[in-house]
Design an enzyme around this catalytic site. Sequence first.
Site, PDB file in Angstrom:
ATOM      1  N   PHE A 147     -96.474  36.627  60.263  1.00  0.00           N
ATOM      2  CA  PHE A 147     -96.086  38.042  60.104  1.00  0.00           C
ATOM      3  C   PHE A 147     -96.891  39.205  59.064  1.00  0.00           C
ATOM      4  O   PHE A 147     -96.989  38.635  58.155  1.00  0.00           O
ATOM      5  CB  PHE A 147     -94.946  38.699  59.450  1.00  0.00           C
ATOM      6  CG  PHE A 147     -94.232  40.236  59.275  1.00  0.00           C
ATOM      7  CD1 PHE A 147     -93.938  40.752  60.923  1.00  0.00           C
ATOM      8  CD2 PHE A 147     -94.923  40.954  58.740  1.00  0.00           C
ATOM      9  CE1 PHE A 147     -93.833  41.907  61.092  1.00  0.00           C
ATOM     10  CE2 PHE A 147     -94.695  41.844  58.950  1.00  0.00           C
ATOM     11  CZ  PHE A 147     -93.918  42.578  59.600  1.00  0.00           C
ATOM     12  N   ASP A 232    -103.665  36.586  53.655  1.00  0.00           N
ATOM     13  CA  ASP A 232    -102.441  37.781  53.089  1.00  0.00           C
ATOM     14  C   ASP A 232    -101.534  37.848  52.290  1.00  0.00           C
ATOM     15  O   ASP A 232    -100.841  36.856  52.214  1.00  0.00           O
ATOM     16  CB  ASP A 232    -102.554  37.967  54.936  1.00  0.00           C
ATOM     17  CG  ASP A 232    -101.177  39.647  54.580  1.00  0.00           C
ATOM     18  OD1 ASP A 232    -100.824  40.038  53.768  1.00  0.00           O
ATOM     19  OD2 ASP A 232    -101.017  39.879  56.366  1.00  0.00           O
ATOM     20  N   LYS A 261     -97.998  46.533  49.345  1.00  0.00           N
ATOM     21  CA  LYS A 261     -96.392  46.406  49.340  1.00  0.00           C
ATOM     22  C   LYS A 261     -96.367  46.493  47.799  1.00  0.00           C
ATOM     23  O   LYS A 261     -96.712  47.583  47.645  1.00  0.00           O
ATOM     24  CB  LYS A 261     -96.029  45.271  49.180  1.00  0.00           C
ATOM     25  CG  LYS A 261     -95.643  44.572  51.182  1.00  0.00           C
ATOM     26  CD  LYS A 261     -94.540  43.973  51.350  1.00  0.00           C
ATOM     27  CE  LYS A 261     -93.827  44.190  52.415  1.00  0.00           C
ATOM     28  NZ  LYS A 261     -94.383  43.244  53.802  1.00  0.00           N
TER      29      LYS A 261
HETATM   30  C1  PLP Z   1     -95.301  43.196  55.033  1.00  0.00           C
HETATM   31  C2  PLP Z   1     -96.209  42.873  55.183  1.00  0.00           C
HETATM   32  C3  PLP Z   1     -97.351  43.031  56.148  1.00  0.00           C
HETATM   33  C4  PLP Z   1     -96.977  44.746  57.184  1.00  0.00           C
HETATM   34  O1  PLP Z   1     -97.667  45.392  55.760  1.00  0.00           O
HETATM   35  P1  PLP Z   1     -96.829  46.982  56.491  1.00  0.00           P
HETATM   36  O2  PLP Z   1     -96.850  48.333  55.189  1.00  0.00           O
HETATM   37  O3  PLP Z   1     -95.152  46.658  56.437  1.00  0.00           O
HETATM   38  O4  PLP Z   1     -97.299  47.555  56.917  1.00  0.00           O
HETATM   39  C5  PLP Z   1     -98.417  42.618  56.086  1.00  0.00           C
HETATM   40  N1  PLP Z   1     -98.752  41.340  55.661  1.00  0.00           N
HETATM   41  C6  PLP Z   1     -97.561  40.875  54.803  1.00  0.00           C
HETATM   42  C7  PLP Z   1     -97.269  39.212  54.986  1.00  0.00           C
HETATM   43  C8  PLP Z   1     -96.412  41.862  54.980  1.00  0.00           C
HETATM   44  O5  PLP Z   1     -95.575  40.713  54.167  1.00  0.00           O
END
Ligand code: PLP
Length: 406
Positions: A147, A232, A261
């Site tokens: 994700f 990520d 985040k």
């Molecule tokens: C939440 C998340 C995203 C996307 O972040 P948004 O601020 O919602 O665009 C990307 N990668 C990971 C691992 C995430 O948990």
Amino acid sequence: MTTTPLDTATIAIIASEEDHLAHNYHPLPVVIARGEGSWVTDVEGKRYLDLLSAYSALNFGHLHPAIVSVAQEQLGRLTLTSRAYHNDQLGVFADSLARLCGKDMVLPMNTGAEAVETGIKVARAWAYRVKGVPAGRAGIIVADGNFHGRTTTIVGFSDDPSARDDFGPYAPGFVSVPFGDAAAIEAAIDENTAAVLIEPIQGEAGIIVPPEGYLRAVREICTRHRVLFIADEIQSGLGRVGYTFACEREEVVPDVYLLGKALGGGILPVSAVVADRDVLGVIQPGEHGSTFGGNPLGAAVAHRVVEMLATGEFQRRALALGEHLEAKLDGLIGHGVTAVRVAGLWAGIDIDPAVGTGREIAEQLLRRGVLVKDTHGQTIRIAPPLVIRATELDWAIEQLRLVLQG
Ligand SMILES: *Cc1c(COP(=O)(O)O)cnc(C)c1O
């Protein structure tokens, strides 16, 4: 089981949302009006322990005084300049974040998905300009179950039908291999591979922790094949797993960190790509940007977040409380829980279908004053604020035990 009828104010608010808000979410039936630390209060005055923390965007809890104070001060001075000009907050923030990451440079954006998109652009530009990949041929290897956000490019390499189906055509240039299998990454690499993009621990997938040694192997393979390792850490990073970065669990340093985040302190979206000059330095003026990226309000808040993380206090709390959490959750296995996966203060709990779905358990916990979120049907995931107390955690797990007991 406790059942409390919703009061009319709550019903009216939810009904008006259902009329006029796109149905891209299916929220639990609670309308939150206030938050403080690990707790929120709904419009009826009922309190709930927040074990989701906005998917780790609230690592420091609601309204952390040190973050709120810097935001309030900055609100009274300057909020937005655009990058057409310099502002007096961005440089100090970039300096502190680069230091925290042990890297040279920062590219500020807003949301996580934008950081991922930026990482993809940087990796491709690096492949053409530094590695010498022929134009238009750069490839990126990702992992099944990933994700990375919701943009059209990103959902194209998701294998989650609800994230992907009906949103094509999908961007080429990505190949997906099983998560946790370093040999599969090596087998997928060819001379045009620019990068490997993975979550060190898969969050949305249900807190999937790869086998020990995976991240070290990915690091070694990427180095040997001259491929960028992009981590990520948008959800796994910034204290969540007991370290500043989940990659530290295997003492691994990726080439590129993607952050978001919690970087925004639970106040506003702040994301960033962080890497050394030989990678991030490829981007030239005009090639990438964002109207709000690097805004002084976000920079001031994120700078404070970095200062808080630099003390190590939150990482230590997450590590110690995480061990406590794991011991407690392990005790539920066989009692309505089929498996648990814990990394720091982050857990995926697989619910035995005999006692209900993840959603049903989340709804029952809500009635008992505990907020969690289900994912992929049978899993509930928890990511409590790192400021939570052990006694609060114990109380929440006791509620879960009672719910599972039926
Ligand atoms: C939440 C998340 C995203 C996307 O972040 P948004 O601020 O919602 O665009 C990307 N990668 C990971 C691992 C995430 O948990």
